[in-house]
Design a protein around this motif. Structure first.
Motif, PDB file in Angstrom:
ATOM      1  N   UNK A   1       0.802  -0.937  -0.138  1.00 48.99           N
ATOM      2  CA  UNK A   1      -0.233  -0.080  -0.075  1.00 48.99           C
ATOM      3  C   UNK A   1       0.902   1.229  -0.101  1.00 48.99           C
ATOM      4  N   UNK A   2       1.676   1.330  -1.215  1.00 51.99           N
ATOM      5  CA  UNK A   2       2.535   2.419  -1.150  1.00 51.99           C
ATOM      6  C   UNK A   2       2.667   2.907  -2.542  1.00 51.99           C
ATOM      7  N   UNK A   3       2.918   4.365  -2.734  1.00 50.53           N
ATOM      8  CA  UNK A   3       3.378   4.685  -4.003  1.00 50.53           C
ATOM      9  C   UNK A   3       4.817   4.514  -4.160  1.00 50.53           C
TER      10      UNK A   3
ATOM     11  N   UNK B   1      -3.673   8.010  -4.666  1.00 48.96           N
ATOM     12  CA  UNK B   1      -2.568   7.674  -5.595  1.00 48.96           C
ATOM     13  C   UNK B   1      -1.719   8.493  -6.190  1.00 48.96           C
ATOM     14  N   UNK B   2      -2.664   9.468  -6.741  1.00 50.64           N
ATOM     15  CA  UNK B   2      -1.944  10.864  -7.697  1.00 50.64           C
ATOM     16  C   UNK B   2      -1.148  11.609  -6.469  1.00 50.64           C
ATOM     17  N   UNK B   3      -1.605  11.819  -5.660  1.00 52.13           N
ATOM     18  CA  UNK B   3      -0.904  12.654  -4.341  1.00 52.13           C
ATOM     19  C   UNK B   3       0.290  12.101  -4.027  1.00 52.13           C
ATOM     20  N   UNK B   4       0.275  10.634  -3.700  1.00 56.85           N
ATOM     21  CA  UNK B   4       1.283  10.033  -3.080  1.00 56.85           C
ATOM     22  C   UNK B   4       2.559   9.734  -4.302  1.00 56.85           C
ATOM     23  N   UNK B   5       1.952   9.493  -5.436  1.00 59.14           N
ATOM     24  CA  UNK B   5       3.134   9.493  -6.437  1.00 59.14           C
ATOM     25  C   UNK B   5       3.698  10.765  -6.845  1.00 59.14           C
TER      26      UNK B   5
ATOM     27  N   UNK C   1       3.294   6.189   1.724  1.00 60.18           N
ATOM     28  CA  UNK C   1       2.012   5.163   1.990  1.00 60.18           C
ATOM     29  C   UNK C   1       0.653   5.992   1.325  1.00 60.18           C
ATOM     30  N   UNK C   2      -0.091   5.075   0.908  1.00 63.06           N
ATOM     31  CA  UNK C   2      -1.402   5.142   0.354  1.00 63.06           C
ATOM     32  C   UNK C   2      -2.276   4.700   1.035  1.00 63.06           C
ATOM     33  N   UNK C   3      -3.306   5.559   1.453  1.00 60.84           N
ATOM     34  CA  UNK C   3      -4.446   5.117   2.482  1.00 60.84           C
ATOM     35  C   UNK C   3      -5.488   4.145   1.680  1.00 60.84           C
ATOM     36  N   UNK C   4      -5.873   4.836   0.506  1.00 62.33           N
ATOM     37  CA  UNK C   4      -6.837   3.848  -0.409  1.00 62.33           C
ATOM     38  C   UNK C   4      -6.311   4.110  -1.895  1.00 62.33           C
ATOM     39  N   UNK C   5      -6.244   3.054  -2.603  1.00 60.41           N
ATOM     40  CA  UNK C   5      -5.862   2.923  -3.925  1.00 60.41           C
ATOM     41  C   UNK C   5      -6.899   3.418  -4.930  1.00 60.41           C
ATOM     42  N   UNK C   6      -6.910   4.547  -5.042  1.00 58.80           N
ATOM     43  CA  UNK C   6      -7.901   5.532  -5.859  1.00 58.80           C
ATOM     44  C   UNK C   6      -7.048   6.580  -6.590  1.00 58.80           C
ATOM     45  N   UNK C   7      -7.914   7.348  -7.272  1.00 56.46           N
ATOM     46  CA  UNK C   7      -7.205   8.199  -8.140  1.00 56.46           C
ATOM     47  C   UNK C   7      -6.503   9.539  -7.336  1.00 56.46           C
ATOM     48  N   UNK C   8      -7.242   9.884  -6.490  1.00 60.43           N
ATOM     49  CA  UNK C   8      -6.854  11.112  -5.835  1.00 60.43           C
ATOM     50  C   UNK C   8      -5.524  10.812  -4.833  1.00 60.43           C
TER      51      UNK C   8
END
Length: 196
Positions: free
Chosen positions: A136-138, A173-177, A164-171
């Motif tokens: 659960x990481x970017x 995932x995009x912010x973490x990446x 870390x990514x809390x939820x694998x969704x667009x918002x």
């Protein structure tokens, strides 16, 4: 005439059903640079260190604009409704350019401009630019290759950041990446800034 009107009337309800290509997502993702040159900043390759930043090579999984998710060691999926504004390789090259300009005070030149000014070259491969579903990481992994100005030697180094990514969704995932990409760009800037 009546036949033509009948055909047009029959096609009108179908107009809303016809689509050309996939439905676009609600919004497109991009990378927000954490370090960038201030507006009005003047640079000169005669007085500063110059560098050419090549668009990195990428594997097919990140050659397009979708956001890959490493589901297992041997399988990939994509984040639903997540799409980059342009391919990650170009976004990342632009991020490197802004970061090296702001943090390492380097003059970033295009390949055409570098013919008239001796410059270093930064190239490499963007190996990973997606989400690890198990951890659960970017994850952003960049294999950099640096060639100093006027020298035939090449130095290579791998850089990686995981956020870390809390939820694998667009918002999320995009912010973490975006955050992971900035971390890698800053690591690269610190490394290149010390090279001579």
């Amino acid at each position: 005439m009546a036949n033509k009107l009948l055909i047009v009337a029959a096609l009108v309800p179908l107009a809303g059903c016809i689509r050309f290509g996939a439905t676009p997502p609600p919004s497109l993702l991009t990378i927000a640079p954490q370090a960038q040159p201030a507006a009005g900043t003047v640079q000169n390759s005669a007085t500063g260190r110059a560098i050419v930043i090549e668009v990195p090579a990428v594997p097919q999984s990140i050659a397009g604009t979708r956001v890959p998710v490493q589901a297992t060691d041997t399988s990939l999926a994509y984040v639903k409704d997540a799409q980059w504004a342009e391919p990650p390789a170009r976004l990342f090259a632009r991020l490197l350019s802004d970061t090296l300009t702001a943090r390492a005070q380097m003059v970033v030149l295009s390949p055409a401009q570098s013919f008239d000014a001796p410059s270093a070259t930064l190239g490499g491969e963007l190996r990973t630019f997606g989400v690890d579903a198990v951890q659960r990481q970017a994850v952003v992994t960049y294999d950099a290759s640096f060639t100093p100005a006027g020298k035939p030697t090449v130095e290579k180094r791998r850089f990686e950041a995981r956020v870390p990514v809390g939820a694998i969704d667009a918002a999320q995932s995009g912010a973490a990446l975006s955050q992971a990409a900035n971390q890698v760009a800053q690591q690269v800037s610190d490394w290149v800034g010390t090279q001579r």
